[in-house]
Motif scaffolding. Sequence first.
Motif, mmCIF file in Angstrom:
data_model
loop_
_atom_site.group_PDB
_atom_site.id
_atom_site.type_symbol
_atom_site.label_atom_id
_atom_site.label_comp_id
_atom_site.label_asym_id
_atom_site.label_seq_id
_atom_site.Cartn_x
_atom_site.Cartn_y
_atom_site.Cartn_z
ATOM 1 N N GLN A 200 49.522 -11.410 0.628
ATOM 2 C CA GLN A 200 50.066 -12.600 1.282
ATOM 3 C C GLN A 200 50.487 -12.289 2.720
ATOM 4 O O GLN A 200 50.222 -13.065 3.641
ATOM 5 N N LEU A 201 51.122 -11.147 2.895
ATOM 6 C CA LEU A 201 51.489 -10.710 4.237
ATOM 7 C C LEU A 201 50.248 -10.509 5.101
ATOM 8 O O LEU A 201 50.180 -10.970 6.251
ATOM 9 N N ALA A 202 49.256 -9.816 4.548
ATOM 10 C CA ALA A 202 48.025 -9.554 5.299
ATOM 11 C C ALA A 202 47.293 -10.844 5.641
ATOM 12 O O ALA A 202 46.765 -10.999 6.750
ATOM 13 N N LEU A 203 47.278 -11.787 4.697
ATOM 14 C CA LEU A 203 46.602 -13.058 4.952
ATOM 15 C C LEU A 203 47.312 -13.814 6.067
ATOM 16 O O LEU A 203 46.661 -14.402 6.951
ATOM 17 N N GLY A 204 48.630 -13.801 6.049
ATOM 18 C CA GLY A 204 49.359 -14.437 7.136
ATOM 19 C C GLY A 204 49.001 -13.855 8.479
ATOM 20 O O GLY A 204 48.809 -14.579 9.469
ATOM 21 N N GLN A 205 48.848 -12.534 8.520
ATOM 22 C CA GLN A 205 48.512 -11.883 9.788
ATOM 23 C C GLN A 205 47.092 -12.225 10.233
ATOM 24 O O GLN A 205 46.833 -12.465 11.410
ATOM 25 N N LEU A 206 46.155 -12.252 9.289
ATOM 26 C CA LEU A 206 44.777 -12.623 9.630
ATOM 27 C C LEU A 206 44.727 -14.041 10.185
ATOM 28 O O LEU A 206 44.046 -14.302 11.185
ATOM 29 N N LEU A 207 45.444 -14.954 9.551
ATOM 30 C CA LEU A 207 45.451 -16.334 10.012
ATOM 31 C C LEU A 207 46.148 -16.470 11.358
ATOM 32 O O LEU A 207 45.724 -17.246 12.222
ATOM 33 N N LEU A 208 47.212 -15.714 11.541
ATOM 34 C CA LEU A 208 47.939 -15.766 12.808
ATOM 35 C C LEU A 208 47.080 -15.249 13.959
ATOM 36 O O LEU A 208 47.104 -15.781 15.074
ATOM 37 N N ASN A 209 46.310 -14.214 13.677
ATOM 38 C CA ASN A 209 45.478 -13.602 14.718
ATOM 39 C C ASN A 209 44.106 -14.243 14.832
ATOM 40 O O ASN A 209 43.313 -13.854 15.704
ATOM 41 N N GLY A 210 43.787 -15.191 13.935
ATOM 42 C CA GLY A 210 42.479 -15.835 14.003
ATOM 43 C C GLY A 210 41.338 -14.920 13.636
ATOM 44 O O GLY A 210 40.268 -14.972 14.234
ATOM 45 N N ILE A 211 41.541 -14.069 12.637
ATOM 46 C CA ILE A 211 40.509 -13.141 12.182
ATOM 47 C C ILE A 211 39.823 -13.723 10.949
ATOM 48 O O ILE A 211 40.463 -13.960 9.922
#
Length: 239
Positions: free
Chosen positions: A26-37
């Motif tokens: 969940q943390l990693a997904l948030g970061q991917l979405l935040l960074n547009g990856i």
Amino acid sequence: MSTSEAHASLLALVTRQARAGDPQAQLALGQLLLNGIGADRDEKNAFRWFLASALQGVAMGCNMVGRCRELGWGVAPDRAEAMPWYRRAAQAGLDWGMYNYATGLTLGWSGPRDLEAAFLWFRRAAALGHCKSFNIIGGFYEDGWACVRDLRRARAWYAAAARCGDFRGHFNYGRFLLRENRPEDAARHFSLARQSGTAAFVEKMDAFLQNVDGPEPSVRYALPASRAEGDGLFQFSSL
């Protein structure tokens, strides 16, 4: 497989794990979405996944909820509301949580400034090797905030921050080298600060260097006066 295809595959995998309840995913997904990856930047869903991770007790998840509340990523900006999340991250032992919580205490984001508590949290972060905290502790000692003014200690903390690559540390250590009549060494550190510093910081640094006989900035150069933008998990943009 192209880079974009690899990113899309990664996003799909992490999404499945996050939906299954894995707090680190969940943390990693948030970061991917935040960074547009793997997809377009999606701050609202990034915040939702950071919150899911935080509610399961992940310290960095708490820190990232704080970042979202502070900076308005996917939610209305509210620095006072960011502080409880930073406190949770700090109390869980996360150096970035300690740093962000101490910054809020120093700048009075949720009430009167508390320099004594801030100094304690910056020192705890520094004990974990947090580079930016080295520089701010130097500022506290230089200006005598919540401690006895001690330029020797200030210099040592700035030097430590410079050694680990903090651009403010390079700048502040360079100021001390100028005082010691070591202009060539100072110039090297100013150059390193210019290479990695934000545009706003470099502008202020250059203004200082044009008038080195003027009032010297210390804590006000160490602390972020504004954090309107950021890069996500491991760094943020500030003056």
